[in-house]
Design a protein around this motif. Structure first.
Motif, PDB file in Angstrom:
ATOM      1  N   THR A   1       0.833  -1.196   0.000  1.00 55.99           N
ATOM      2  CA  THR A   1       0.000   0.000   0.000  1.00 55.99           C
ATOM      3  C   THR A   1       0.871   1.252   0.000  1.00 55.99           C
ATOM      4  O   THR A   1       0.396   2.339  -0.310  1.00 55.99           O
ATOM      5  CB  THR A   1      -0.920   0.024   1.230  1.00 55.99           C
ATOM      6  OG1 THR A   1      -0.120  -0.040   2.435  1.00 55.99           O
ATOM      7  CG2 THR A   1      -1.867  -1.162   1.209  1.00 55.99           C
ATOM      8  N   ARG A   2       2.130   1.090   0.379  1.00 52.47           N
ATOM      9  CA  ARG A   2       3.136   2.142   0.232  1.00 52.47           C
ATOM     10  C   ARG A   2       4.484   1.476   0.038  1.00 52.47           C
ATOM     11  O   ARG A   2       4.664   0.291   0.350  1.00 52.47           O
ATOM     12  CB  ARG A   2       3.175   3.065   1.452  1.00 52.47           C
ATOM     13  CG  ARG A   2       3.761   2.419   2.710  1.00 52.47           C
ATOM     14  CD  ARG A   2       3.990   3.434   3.806  1.00 52.47           C
ATOM     15  NE  ARG A   2       4.492   2.815   5.023  1.00 52.47           N
ATOM     16  CZ  ARG A   2       5.786   2.600   5.276  1.00 52.47           C
ATOM     17  NH1 ARG A   2       6.704   2.949   4.391  1.00 52.47           N
ATOM     18  NH2 ARG A   2       6.160   2.046   6.419  1.00 52.47           N
ATOM     19  N   GLU A   3       5.442   2.219  -0.467  1.00 47.00           N
ATOM     20  CA  GLU A   3       6.781   1.684  -0.665  1.00 47.00           C
ATOM     21  C   GLU A   3       7.555   1.689   0.648  1.00 47.00           C
ATOM     22  O   GLU A   3       7.527   2.683   1.390  1.00 47.00           O
ATOM     23  CB  GLU A   3       7.545   2.507  -1.714  1.00 47.00           C
ATOM     24  CG  GLU A   3       7.077   2.278  -3.144  1.00 47.00           C
ATOM     25  CD  GLU A   3       7.376   0.872  -3.644  1.00 47.00           C
ATOM     26  OE1 GLU A   3       8.319   0.243  -3.125  1.00 47.00           O
ATOM     27  OE2 GLU A   3       6.657   0.412  -4.541  1.00 47.00           O
ATOM     28  N   LEU A   4       8.223   0.612   0.936  1.00 46.61           N
ATOM     29  CA  LEU A   4       9.077   0.547   2.115  1.00 46.61           C
ATOM     30  C   LEU A   4      10.416   1.190   1.805  1.00 46.61           C
ATOM     31  O   LEU A   4      10.836   1.279   0.646  1.00 46.61           O
ATOM     32  CB  LEU A   4       9.272  -0.907   2.540  1.00 46.61           C
ATOM     33  CG  LEU A   4       7.998  -1.689   2.844  1.00 46.61           C
ATOM     34  CD1 LEU A   4       8.340  -3.125   3.218  1.00 46.61           C
ATOM     35  CD2 LEU A   4       7.198  -1.022   3.960  1.00 46.61           C
ATOM     36  N   HIS A   5      11.119   1.619   2.847  1.00 46.06           N
ATOM     37  CA  HIS A   5      12.396   2.288   2.654  1.00 46.06           C
ATOM     38  C   HIS A   5      13.486   1.303   2.227  1.00 46.06           C
ATOM     39  O   HIS A   5      13.472   0.132   2.610  1.00 46.06           O
ATOM     40  CB  HIS A   5      12.815   3.020   3.940  1.00 46.06           C
ATOM     41  CG  HIS A   5      12.002   4.244   4.202  1.00 46.06           C
ATOM     42  ND1 HIS A   5      12.327   5.481   3.701  1.00 46.06           N
ATOM     43  CD2 HIS A   5      10.855   4.410   4.902  1.00 46.06           C
ATOM     44  CE1 HIS A   5      11.428   6.367   4.089  1.00 46.06           C
ATOM     45  NE2 HIS A   5      10.523   5.741   4.813  1.00 46.06           N
ATOM     46  N   ASP A   6      14.424   1.805   1.452  1.00 46.53           N
ATOM     47  CA  ASP A   6      15.500   0.962   0.944  1.00 46.53           C
ATOM     48  C   ASP A   6      16.317   0.340   2.066  1.00 46.53           C
ATOM     49  O   ASP A   6      16.810  -0.783   1.932  1.00 46.53           O
ATOM     50  CB  ASP A   6      16.419   1.782   0.029  1.00 46.53           C
ATOM     51  CG  ASP A   6      15.753   2.113  -1.302  1.00 46.53           C
ATOM     52  OD1 ASP A   6      14.757   1.438  -1.641  1.00 46.53           O
ATOM     53  OD2 ASP A   6      16.220   3.044  -1.981  1.00 46.53           O
ATOM     54  N   ALA A   7      16.476   1.071   3.176  1.00 44.40           N
ATOM     55  CA  ALA A   7      17.290   0.557   4.278  1.00 44.40           C
ATOM     56  C   ALA A   7      16.704  -0.737   4.835  1.00 44.40           C
ATOM     57  O   ALA A   7      17.437  -1.690   5.124  1.00 44.40           O
ATOM     58  CB  ALA A   7      17.408   1.606   5.386  1.00 44.40           C
ATOM     59  N   LEU A   8      15.382  -0.790   4.976  1.00 42.16           N
ATOM     60  CA  LEU A   8      14.750  -2.002   5.473  1.00 42.16           C
ATOM     61  C   LEU A   8      14.851  -3.120   4.441  1.00 42.16           C
ATOM     62  O   LEU A   8      15.131  -4.274   4.781  1.00 42.16           O
ATOM     63  CB  LEU A   8      13.283  -1.738   5.812  1.00 42.16           C
ATOM     64  CG  LEU A   8      12.503  -2.928   6.383  1.00 42.16           C
ATOM     65  CD1 LEU A   8      13.101  -3.369   7.714  1.00 42.16           C
ATOM     66  CD2 LEU A   8      11.028  -2.587   6.551  1.00 42.16           C
ATOM     67  N   LYS A   9      14.659  -2.781   3.187  1.00 45.95           N
ATOM     68  CA  LYS A   9      14.750  -3.803   2.140  1.00 45.95           C
ATOM     69  C   LYS A   9      16.155  -4.392   2.053  1.00 45.95           C
ATOM     70  O   LYS A   9      16.324  -5.588   1.808  1.00 45.95           O
ATOM     71  CB  LYS A   9      14.342  -3.202   0.794  1.00 45.95           C
ATOM     72  CG  LYS A   9      12.852  -2.946   0.665  1.00 45.95           C
ATOM     73  CD  LYS A   9      12.495  -2.500  -0.744  1.00 45.95           C
ATOM     74  CE  LYS A   9      10.996  -2.388  -0.917  1.00 45.95           C
ATOM     75  NZ  LYS A   9      10.616  -1.989  -2.287  1.00 45.95           N
ATOM     76  N   ARG A  10      17.171  -3.545   2.248  1.00 45.76           N
ATOM     77  CA  ARG A  10      18.554  -4.043   2.193  1.00 45.76           C
ATOM     78  C   ARG A  10      18.825  -5.038   3.316  1.00 45.76           C
ATOM     79  O   ARG A  10      19.634  -5.956   3.152  1.00 45.76           O
ATOM     80  CB  ARG A  10      19.541  -2.885   2.268  1.00 45.76           C
ATOM     81  CG  ARG A  10      19.714  -2.109   0.977  1.00 45.76           C
ATOM     82  CD  ARG A  10      20.957  -1.245   1.021  1.00 45.76           C
ATOM     83  NE  ARG A  10      20.904  -0.265   2.097  1.00 45.76           N
ATOM     84  CZ  ARG A  10      20.396   0.965   1.973  1.00 45.76           C
ATOM     85  NH1 ARG A  10      19.894   1.349   0.816  1.00 45.76           N
ATOM     86  NH2 ARG A  10      20.401   1.797   2.988  1.00 45.76           N
TER      87      ARG A  10
END
Length: 310
Positions: free
Chosen positions: A198-207
């Motif tokens: 529903t929203r984009e997660l931050h790159d830091a969490l994805k990394r």
């Protein structure tokens, strides 16, 4: 998580289900969760490398069910943190049981302690933040209970601040409680984060995570899922329901196409009604198990005759 060997019905030790992606896939199938090669591989890697697993996809594609299956597979607790708009770190970590603290104060005041007033104040301050008054929330529970599976469900519903807090915990596997000190996991929990995007997660969490997008299954795989989860459903009925749901997903005008969870609900509802086949009349009266918007229900009802005669 530890990887204990399982004991079979005859008492013989069974192969470790986590030795490879293939063995994991086979073991998950025994729990009625059918993972494709990509999902089985990324799940095995997340466990082996002790990395959180971030699953994205449409609702009802089996993201939450994977965490449940993993906990069942390795026989460890499943601890669930349901995210929502406005959730704060305290809802995930811990809180103090203020009513019990107040009762404790009153009980102590009722006792005629012989210690000096200064000693009573210090003792009371220490006692009020004793472990017995600590209410552990899911993240703290997981750090203390590991090995376990921590399911962070619908992380996309939380805000940026909560996401940053969670990233810190996942990076250190520890939290600091000012009154008690640092709590660190002896064994990192297996963490599954789910997102409906529903929203984009931050790159830091994805990394920090290993990532996998779960697609809706094809017809044969979805039929296999229904047969594995609901063996009581007639084969003909299962195929007809899955075929209809697959057609609904191809309809781009629907507000919310049904997921696998809705397929299972629909098949279960029809079986409860004693149905062995799916006809337009029965489909129309039971479609609430699969279609959740009025606009979608109206569109589907008009097209049922055509869909079921394909």
């Amino acid at each position: 998580m530890d990887n204990p060997q399982r004991v079979g019905d005859a008492g013989a030790m069974q192969p470790d289900p986590l030795t490879s992606p293939d063995t994991l896939s086979d073991a998950l199938a025994e729990t009625a969760y059918l993972a494709d090669d990509g999902l089985a591989t990324v799940t095995w890697l997340a466990h082996t490398l002790q990395r959180p697993l971030l699953l994205e996809g449409e609702p009802g594609t089996g993201k939450t069910a994977l965490a449940e299956a993993m906990a069942d597979l390795v026989d460890v607790p499943l601890i669930r943190l349901q995210c929502y708009e406005g959730i704060e770190a305290s809802q995930a970590l811990y809180d103090w049981d203020f009513p019990r603290q107040i009762l404790h104060l009153r009980a102590v005041e009722a006792l005629a302690q012989k210690a000096t007033a200064g000693q009573r104040v210090e003792e009371l301050e220490a006692e009020l933040f004793d472990e017995r008054f600590l209410q552990a929330r899911p993240v703290l529970q997981a750090l203390r209970a590991a090995p376990c599976v921590l399911l962070v469900d619908e992380i996309d519903r939380a805000d940026d601040e909560f996401e940053a807090f969670l990233l810190e915990v996942l990076s250190t596997w520890s939290v600091s409680i000012p009154e008690l000190g640092v709590v660190a996991a002896e064994t990192p929990p297996f963490v599954v984060l789910t997102s409906n995007r529903t929203r984009e997660l931050h790159d830091a969490l994805k990394r920090r995570c290993l990532y996998h997008w779960i697609e809706h299954p094809g017809l044969e795989r979805e039929l296999a899922i229904v047969r594995a989860r609901l063996p009581e459903v007639e084969e003909t009925l299962a195929r007809e329901v899955v075929t209809l749901v697959q057609q609904l997903r191809d309809d781009e005008t629907l507000v919310k196409p049904p997921g696998v969870a809705e397929t299972l609900d629909w098949a279960r509802a029809l079986t409860a009604l004693g149905q062995s086949r799916l006809d337009p009349e029965v489909a129309a009266t039971t479609m609430g198990a699969a279609v959740k918007y009025r606009e979608d229900a109206e569109r589907v009802r008009v097209a049922l005759d055509r869909m079921l005669t394909r």
